[in-house]
Motif scaffolding. Sequence first.
Motif, PDB file in Angstrom:
ATOM      1  N   MET A   1       4.735   5.088  -5.827  1.00 27.91           N
ATOM      2  CA  MET A   1       4.855   4.792  -7.249  1.00 27.91           C
ATOM      3  C   MET A   1       3.840   5.584  -8.076  1.00 27.91           C
ATOM      4  O   MET A   1       4.099   5.937  -9.228  1.00 27.91           O
ATOM      5  CB  MET A   1       4.664   3.289  -7.492  1.00 27.91           C
ATOM      6  N   GLN A   2       2.688   5.872  -7.488  1.00 30.45           N
ATOM      7  CA  GLN A   2       1.662   6.643  -8.179  1.00 30.45           C
ATOM      8  C   GLN A   2       1.905   8.146  -8.094  1.00 30.45           C
ATOM      9  O   GLN A   2       1.107   8.940  -8.592  1.00 30.45           O
ATOM     10  CB  GLN A   2       0.287   6.304  -7.608  1.00 30.45           C
ATOM     11  N   GLY A   3       3.000   8.526  -7.440  1.00 32.34           N
ATOM     12  CA  GLY A   3       3.369   9.934  -7.378  1.00 32.34           C
ATOM     13  C   GLY A   3       2.551  10.758  -6.404  1.00 32.34           C
ATOM     14  O   GLY A   3       2.515  11.989  -6.499  1.00 32.34           O
ATOM     15  N   LYS A   4       1.916  10.116  -5.442  1.00 28.45           N
ATOM     16  CA  LYS A   4       1.077  10.854  -4.489  1.00 28.45           C
ATOM     17  C   LYS A   4       1.903  11.548  -3.410  1.00 28.45           C
ATOM     18  O   LYS A   4       1.417  12.457  -2.752  1.00 28.45           O
ATOM     19  CB  LYS A   4       0.061   9.911  -3.851  1.00 28.45           C
ATOM     20  N   GLY A   5       3.131  11.082  -3.204  1.00 27.39           N
ATOM     21  CA  GLY A   5       4.039  11.781  -2.305  1.00 27.39           C
ATOM     22  C   GLY A   5       4.035  11.275  -0.878  1.00 27.39           C
ATOM     23  O   GLY A   5       3.183  10.481  -0.453  1.00 27.39           O
ATOM     24  N   ILE A   6       5.024  11.786  -0.140  1.00 24.41           N
ATOM     25  CA  ILE A   6       5.245  11.345   1.240  1.00 24.41           C
ATOM     26  C   ILE A   6       4.098  11.764   2.149  1.00 24.41           C
ATOM     27  O   ILE A   6       3.712  11.028   3.064  1.00 24.41           O
ATOM     28  CB  ILE A   6       6.587  11.901   1.754  1.00 24.41           C
ATOM     29  N   GLN A   7       3.537  12.926   1.914  1.00 21.29           N
ATOM     30  CA  GLN A   7       2.483  13.409   2.806  1.00 21.29           C
ATOM     31  C   GLN A   7       1.260  12.488   2.773  1.00 21.29           C
ATOM     32  O   GLN A   7       0.663  12.202   3.808  1.00 21.29           O
ATOM     33  CB  GLN A   7       2.079  14.839   2.438  1.00 21.29           C
ATOM     34  N   VAL A   8       0.892  12.002   1.598  1.00 25.14           N
ATOM     35  CA  VAL A   8      -0.227  11.060   1.493  1.00 25.14           C
ATOM     36  C   VAL A   8       0.114   9.759   2.211  1.00 25.14           C
ATOM     37  O   VAL A   8      -0.743   9.146   2.868  1.00 25.14           O
ATOM     38  CB  VAL A   8      -0.580  10.796   0.017  1.00 25.14           C
TER      39      VAL A   8
ATOM     40  N   GLN B   1       0.825  -1.206   0.000  1.00 26.31           N
ATOM     41  CA  GLN B   1       0.000   0.000   0.000  1.00 26.31           C
ATOM     42  C   GLN B   1       0.859   1.255   0.000  1.00 26.31           C
ATOM     43  O   GLN B   1       0.616   2.189  -0.769  1.00 26.31           O
ATOM     44  CB  GLN B   1      -0.899  -0.036   1.247  1.00 26.31           C
ATOM     45  N   PHE B   2       1.899   1.268   0.854  1.00 29.04           N
ATOM     46  CA  PHE B   2       2.790   2.432   0.926  1.00 29.04           C
ATOM     47  C   PHE B   2       3.595   2.592  -0.364  1.00 29.04           C
ATOM     48  O   PHE B   2       3.798   3.713  -0.852  1.00 29.04           O
ATOM     49  CB  PHE B   2       3.735   2.305   2.118  1.00 29.04           C
ATOM     50  N   THR B   3       4.040   1.469  -0.915  1.00 31.22           N
ATOM     51  CA  THR B   3       4.820   1.523  -2.150  1.00 31.22           C
ATOM     52  C   THR B   3       3.973   2.060  -3.305  1.00 31.22           C
ATOM     53  O   THR B   3       4.443   2.875  -4.110  1.00 31.22           O
ATOM     54  CB  THR B   3       5.360   0.126  -2.502  1.00 31.22           C
ATOM     55  N   ASN B   4       2.723   1.610  -3.386  1.00 29.22           N
ATOM     56  CA  ASN B   4       1.830   2.079  -4.452  1.00 29.22           C
ATOM     57  C   ASN B   4       1.602   3.585  -4.363  1.00 29.22           C
ATOM     58  O   ASN B   4       1.517   4.271  -5.382  1.00 29.22           O
ATOM     59  CB  ASN B   4       0.498   1.338  -4.388  1.00 29.22           C
TER      60      ASN B   4
END
Length: 548
Positions: free
Chosen positions: A147-154, A141-144
């Motif tokens: 990888m989807q470019g949502k960033g560290i904050q998400v 879940q964290f890797t996705n």
Amino acid sequence: MRITELLSVPLLKEMRLIAGESGKEREVHTINMMDAPDIIPFLNPNEFLVTTAYHIKDQPHRLIELIKAMSDQGCAALGIKTKRYLEAVPQEALDLANELSLPIIELPLELSLGEIVNYTLRAILDSRAAELSSAIESHKQFTNIIMQGKGIQVLLQELTKLIHRKVNLVDQHLIPLLQPYTKLEISIIKSDLEKEIKGFPLSNNTNITFSMIASKETYTLFPVNMSEKKIGFLLVVGAIPQEDHLTILTIEQAINVLSFTLMKEHALKQHARNIRNDFFLHFLDGAFSVHDEIINRAKEFSLQNERDYICVVGKMDNDENSYYTYTQRQQKADNLFEYMEDLIHPTISNVHVFTKSENCILLFEVHDQNVTPHQGHDHILRYIQEKIAVAFGHTVSFGVSNICHSFIQLRTAYQEAFEALSQGELAKKTGFIHTFRTKDIIELLRLIPEKEINSFYQYTFKGFSSIKQDEKESLLQTLSVYLETHCQISETAKRLFVHRNTVVYRIDKCEEILSKSLKDPETTLQLRIAFRMKKLLDSSFLHSLTKT
């Protein structure tokens, strides 16, 4: 798994807790069977010991010794099969177990010890497998998210939902790495937090739990690798018991993904910083020969030519009490300047940071024409000095230039800032901020096009063009010092370390070449202005034109 979870296993539902109920949250990591009277030396922490009590049925005091030893070793619980060799557990043993919070479990008569061991091990393995499966899913879940470019904050938001605790990510100096989306105020607890982690031996599997009086909260701090040499922290609100494996595993998966992400970002940032730094150093060294090339390259790094700048040169002060090799000092300076950049960029805009050997260079964009270097930036530099003193126990000094009115003129501004820094070092000062002082005429001369300045200088000293270079330099040097000393022969001789007759000869020679008297105020004014222009030409981009 905990004792309470073990007692809820369907195959072991006939087991009954008869003492030590306050210790029912103890962790069970393994199970052992007592088949000999000398079991005490072989006890292990978090171990569930089961027995038929055959070896102690005639020696009740041995059971008391066993309970004490198990408590000392941190064992999980003691399981006794009653109604076989031991009709009932002695009351003295039950009282001691209650006192020590060591659970005593009455085992069902219909199950053999072998079956109890097998069922318990199966339950432990099933619990661990479920935890690991959940951890793998969390990692995916964290890797996705990354990888989807949502960033560290998400990612941190998702972690907060999973563990039901507020979290924040800070660097090794407790500076938030991104704008917090929770109400976790780092500034409130920062001073106490620094005391907690100071000198603590951090490693990949170490975390710290502590409470703060100021915020009236408990926090758990997990180290996060940011680069080869930098460690940040994941700050979690609330205590996380070691037996809460699922929460710890979830956090560890988040930390693994965060570490790789931060290392990648650090490498990209370092690469971009090196490219920007190389351009600026080449510019200072005069590697570019075309105006347009400099202006266009500068724009790539958000450095506009038609803008006012103030240049600041900083340096880590020498520590007379410590000896550093060149490599050690350079590494310390790099760490210090990187920290300085982390301090500046989140809170202060329009500041560009570069490094040159052991010096750092700060370019402040000036938008208010009425602001002096002292008024506009002294408080920022003081703030940086205070933070560095706390974080590194070291002082840093700054030299500040006057305002320059274009990027092209930054070479002159750099020389001014460097000279101001050098003056403070010569005075044996530390932790200082020196602003370069120039005469007002220099500021006025900067407003004149460089081509016109060069023409005026060449016209004033055109008579010296036919003289040999060595003689020309000595005559012009003597003339410059003579004018600066208000035409005092003796003072000029003293400053040049020559005989006064030599000064008289050279001054007469200069008057002959110029075909003018140095007693004429207009002549001396023209010469003094020309010498000021020479300083500008020496440090300007068009200095190469003066050699032709």
